[in-house]
Design a protein around this motif. Structure first.
Motif, PDB file in Angstrom:
ATOM      1  N   PHE A 168      31.552  35.543  49.604  1.00  0.00           N
ATOM      2  CA  PHE A 168      32.579  34.523  49.391  1.00  0.00           C
ATOM      3  C   PHE A 168      32.704  33.800  50.735  1.00  0.00           C
ATOM      4  O   PHE A 168      33.345  34.476  51.622  1.00  0.00           O
ATOM      5  N   GLY A 169      32.478  32.605  50.795  1.00  0.00           N
ATOM      6  CA  GLY A 169      32.733  31.934  51.980  1.00  0.00           C
ATOM      7  C   GLY A 169      33.886  31.061  52.024  1.00  0.00           C
ATOM      8  O   GLY A 169      34.198  30.551  51.076  1.00  0.00           O
ATOM      9  N   PHE A 170      34.837  31.081  53.281  1.00  0.00           N
ATOM     10  CA  PHE A 170      35.811  30.307  53.269  1.00  0.00           C
ATOM     11  C   PHE A 170      36.191  29.904  54.911  1.00  0.00           C
ATOM     12  O   PHE A 170      36.051  31.055  55.722  1.00  0.00           O
ATOM     13  N   ASN A 171      36.419  29.054  55.309  1.00  0.00           N
ATOM     14  CA  ASN A 171      37.085  28.716  56.730  1.00  0.00           C
ATOM     15  C   ASN A 171      36.044  29.022  57.581  1.00  0.00           C
ATOM     16  O   ASN A 171      36.260  29.661  58.682  1.00  0.00           O
ATOM     17  N   ILE A 173      32.664  37.955  37.577  1.00  0.00           N
ATOM     18  CA  ILE A 173      33.829  37.641  38.671  1.00  0.00           C
ATOM     19  C   ILE A 173      35.001  37.135  37.768  1.00  0.00           C
ATOM     20  O   ILE A 173      34.710  36.317  36.701  1.00  0.00           O
ATOM     21  N   ARG A 174      36.317  37.416  38.306  1.00  0.00           N
ATOM     22  CA  ARG A 174      37.292  36.732  37.612  1.00  0.00           C
ATOM     23  C   ARG A 174      38.155  35.731  38.345  1.00  0.00           C
ATOM     24  O   ARG A 174      38.190  36.165  39.449  1.00  0.00           O
ATOM     25  N   LEU A 175      38.225  34.524  37.909  1.00  0.00           N
ATOM     26  CA  LEU A 175      38.940  33.532  38.838  1.00  0.00           C
ATOM     27  C   LEU A 175      40.270  33.395  37.995  1.00  0.00           C
ATOM     28  O   LEU A 175      40.182  32.965  36.983  1.00  0.00           O
ATOM     29  N   THR A 176      41.121  33.517  38.779  1.00  0.00           N
ATOM     30  CA  THR A 176      42.663  33.218  38.282  1.00  0.00           C
ATOM     31  C   THR A 176      43.099  31.808  39.123  1.00  0.00           C
ATOM     32  O   THR A 176      43.105  31.849  40.115  1.00  0.00           O
ATOM     33  N   LEU A 177      43.765  30.996  38.384  1.00  0.00           N
ATOM     34  CA  LEU A 177      44.007  29.622  38.968  1.00  0.00           C
ATOM     35  C   LEU A 177      45.498  29.467  38.671  1.00  0.00           C
ATOM     36  O   LEU A 177      46.158  30.116  37.590  1.00  0.00           O
ATOM     37  N   GLY A 204      35.455  45.547  42.287  1.00  0.00           N
ATOM     38  CA  GLY A 204      36.828  46.025  42.819  1.00  0.00           C
ATOM     39  C   GLY A 204      37.671  45.197  43.616  1.00  0.00           C
ATOM     40  O   GLY A 204      38.986  45.166  43.680  1.00  0.00           O
ATOM     41  N   ASP A 205      36.720  44.371  44.720  1.00  0.00           N
ATOM     42  CA  ASP A 205      37.471  43.566  45.664  1.00  0.00           C
ATOM     43  C   ASP A 205      38.184  42.408  44.978  1.00  0.00           C
ATOM     44  O   ASP A 205      37.889  41.808  44.143  1.00  0.00           O
ATOM     45  N   ILE A 206      39.210  42.096  45.616  1.00  0.00           N
ATOM     46  CA  ILE A 206      39.957  40.860  45.342  1.00  0.00           C
ATOM     47  C   ILE A 206      40.375  40.016  46.421  1.00  0.00           C
ATOM     48  O   ILE A 206      40.515  40.772  47.444  1.00  0.00           O
ATOM     49  N   ILE A 207      40.352  38.733  46.421  1.00  0.00           N
ATOM     50  CA  ILE A 207      40.799  37.943  47.405  1.00  0.00           C
ATOM     51  C   ILE A 207      41.373  36.712  46.986  1.00  0.00           C
ATOM     52  O   ILE A 207      41.296  36.112  45.808  1.00  0.00           O
ATOM     53  N   THR A 208      42.458  36.396  47.609  1.00  0.00           N
ATOM     54  CA  THR A 208      43.422  35.208  47.330  1.00  0.00           C
ATOM     55  C   THR A 208      43.365  34.103  48.058  1.00  0.00           C
ATOM     56  O   THR A 208      43.183  34.472  49.515  1.00  0.00           O
ATOM     57  N   LEU A 209      43.378  32.728  48.018  1.00  0.00           N
ATOM     58  CA  LEU A 209      43.539  31.779  48.903  1.00  0.00           C
ATOM     59  C   LEU A 209      44.571  30.762  48.640  1.00  0.00           C
ATOM     60  O   LEU A 209      44.669  30.490  47.313  1.00  0.00           O
ATOM     61  N   ASP A 210      45.088  30.127  49.579  1.00  0.00           N
ATOM     62  CA  ASP A 210      46.137  29.136  49.258  1.00  0.00           C
ATOM     63  C   ASP A 210      45.269  27.713  49.001  1.00  0.00           C
ATOM     64  O   ASP A 210      44.130  27.883  49.022  1.00  0.00           O
ATOM     65  N   GLY A 211      45.915  26.843  48.305  1.00  0.00           N
ATOM     66  CA  GLY A 211      45.443  25.676  48.009  1.00  0.00           C
ATOM     67  C   GLY A 211      44.618  24.992  49.273  1.00  0.00           C
ATOM     68  O   GLY A 211      45.536  25.216  50.368  1.00  0.00           O
ATOM     69  N   GLY A 212      43.728  24.153  49.127  1.00  0.00           N
ATOM     70  CA  GLY A 212      43.315  23.203  50.161  1.00  0.00           C
ATOM     71  C   GLY A 212      42.381  23.851  51.003  1.00  0.00           C
ATOM     72  O   GLY A 212      41.972  23.400  52.473  1.00  0.00           O
ATOM     73  N   GLN A 240      37.201  23.038  46.768  1.00  0.00           N
ATOM     74  CA  GLN A 240      38.634  23.176  47.049  1.00  0.00           C
ATOM     75  C   GLN A 240      39.334  22.891  46.020  1.00  0.00           C
ATOM     76  O   GLN A 240      39.174  22.046  45.015  1.00  0.00           O
ATOM     77  N   THR A 241      40.553  23.222  45.824  1.00  0.00           N
ATOM     78  CA  THR A 241      41.692  22.611  45.066  1.00  0.00           C
ATOM     79  C   THR A 241      42.747  22.860  45.733  1.00  0.00           C
ATOM     80  O   THR A 241      43.137  23.317  46.806  1.00  0.00           O
ATOM     81  N   PRO A 242      43.875  21.909  45.204  1.00  0.00           N
ATOM     82  CA  PRO A 242      45.277  21.891  46.091  1.00  0.00           C
ATOM     83  C   PRO A 242      46.178  23.195  45.695  1.00  0.00           C
ATOM     84  O   PRO A 242      47.251  23.020  46.079  1.00  0.00           O
ATOM     85  N   PHE A 243      45.510  23.922  44.706  1.00  0.00           N
ATOM     86  CA  PHE A 243      46.316  25.126  44.241  1.00  0.00           C
ATOM     87  C   PHE A 243      45.855  26.402  44.422  1.00  0.00           C
ATOM     88  O   PHE A 243      44.559  26.479  45.048  1.00  0.00           O
ATOM     89  N   PRO A 244      46.753  27.488  44.800  1.00  0.00           N
ATOM     90  CA  PRO A 244      45.918  28.846  45.014  1.00  0.00           C
ATOM     91  C   PRO A 244      45.125  29.490  43.995  1.00  0.00           C
ATOM     92  O   PRO A 244      45.223  28.970  42.869  1.00  0.00           O
ATOM     93  N   ILE A 245      44.238  30.444  44.239  1.00  0.00           N
ATOM     94  CA  ILE A 245      43.316  31.029  43.581  1.00  0.00           C
ATOM     95  C   ILE A 245      43.189  32.611  43.873  1.00  0.00           C
ATOM     96  O   ILE A 245      43.803  32.654  45.056  1.00  0.00           O
ATOM     97  N   MET A 246      42.750  33.201  43.086  1.00  0.00           N
ATOM     98  CA  MET A 246      42.646  34.621  43.153  1.00  0.00           C
ATOM     99  C   MET A 246      41.233  35.007  42.469  1.00  0.00           C
ATOM    100  O   MET A 246      40.909  34.512  41.418  1.00  0.00           O
ATOM    101  N   VAL A 247      40.194  35.545  43.158  1.00  0.00           N
ATOM    102  CA  VAL A 247      38.993  36.021  42.698  1.00  0.00           C
ATOM    103  C   VAL A 247      38.786  37.585  42.912  1.00  0.00           C
ATOM    104  O   VAL A 247      39.136  37.976  43.827  1.00  0.00           O
ATOM    105  N   GLN A 248      38.434  38.099  41.762  1.00  0.00           N
ATOM    106  CA  GLN A 248      38.164  39.542  41.751  1.00  0.00           C
ATOM    107  C   GLN A 248      36.746  39.733  41.124  1.00  0.00           C
ATOM    108  O   GLN A 248      36.299  39.226  40.160  1.00  0.00           O
ATOM    109  N   VAL A 249      36.057  40.608  41.752  1.00  0.00           N
ATOM    110  CA  VAL A 249      34.843  41.060  41.614  1.00  0.00           C
ATOM    111  C   VAL A 249      34.748  42.301  40.429  1.00  0.00           C
ATOM    112  O   VAL A 249      35.265  43.308  41.176  1.00  0.00           O
TER     113      VAL A 249
END
Length: 83
Positions: free
Chosen positions: A27-30, A60-64, A39-47, A11-20
């Motif tokens: 992609f696992g979370f919570n 995949i493209r990871l935007t930080l 074409g799918d995109i997912i965004t997550l808040d930090g933490g 995890q990171t304290p900052f938001p991210i965006m992942v695009q395939v």
């Protein structure tokens, strides 16, 4: 990422965006695993802890956040494993 490659939970304290851009990942979370395809995109808040498994060879493209640190990203990427 190659088919079967895994990125362990992190995890990171900052938001991210992942695009395939190509391929398919789990992609696992919570406690939820979401299959993401081209074409799918997912965004997550930090933490929020997340992990992923490459189901096919993919790109995949990871935007930080600009507030994140490059060394932390390099350290997480270096822990990626192929099964």
């Amino acid at each position: 990422m190659q088919k079967g490659q895994k990125m362990k939970a992190h995890q990171t304290p900052f938001p991210i965006m992942v695009q395939v851009l190509r391929g398919t990942i789990d992609f696992g979370f919570n406690g939820v695993v979401q299959e993401l395809t081209e074409g799918d995109i997912i965004t997550l808040d930090g933490g929020i802890s997340r992990d992923l498994v490459a189901l096919k060879e993919n790109v995949i493209r990871l935007t930080l956040s600009k507030s994140d640190k490059a060394k932390r990203v390099v350290d997480v990427a270096s822990e990626t494993s192929v099964q």
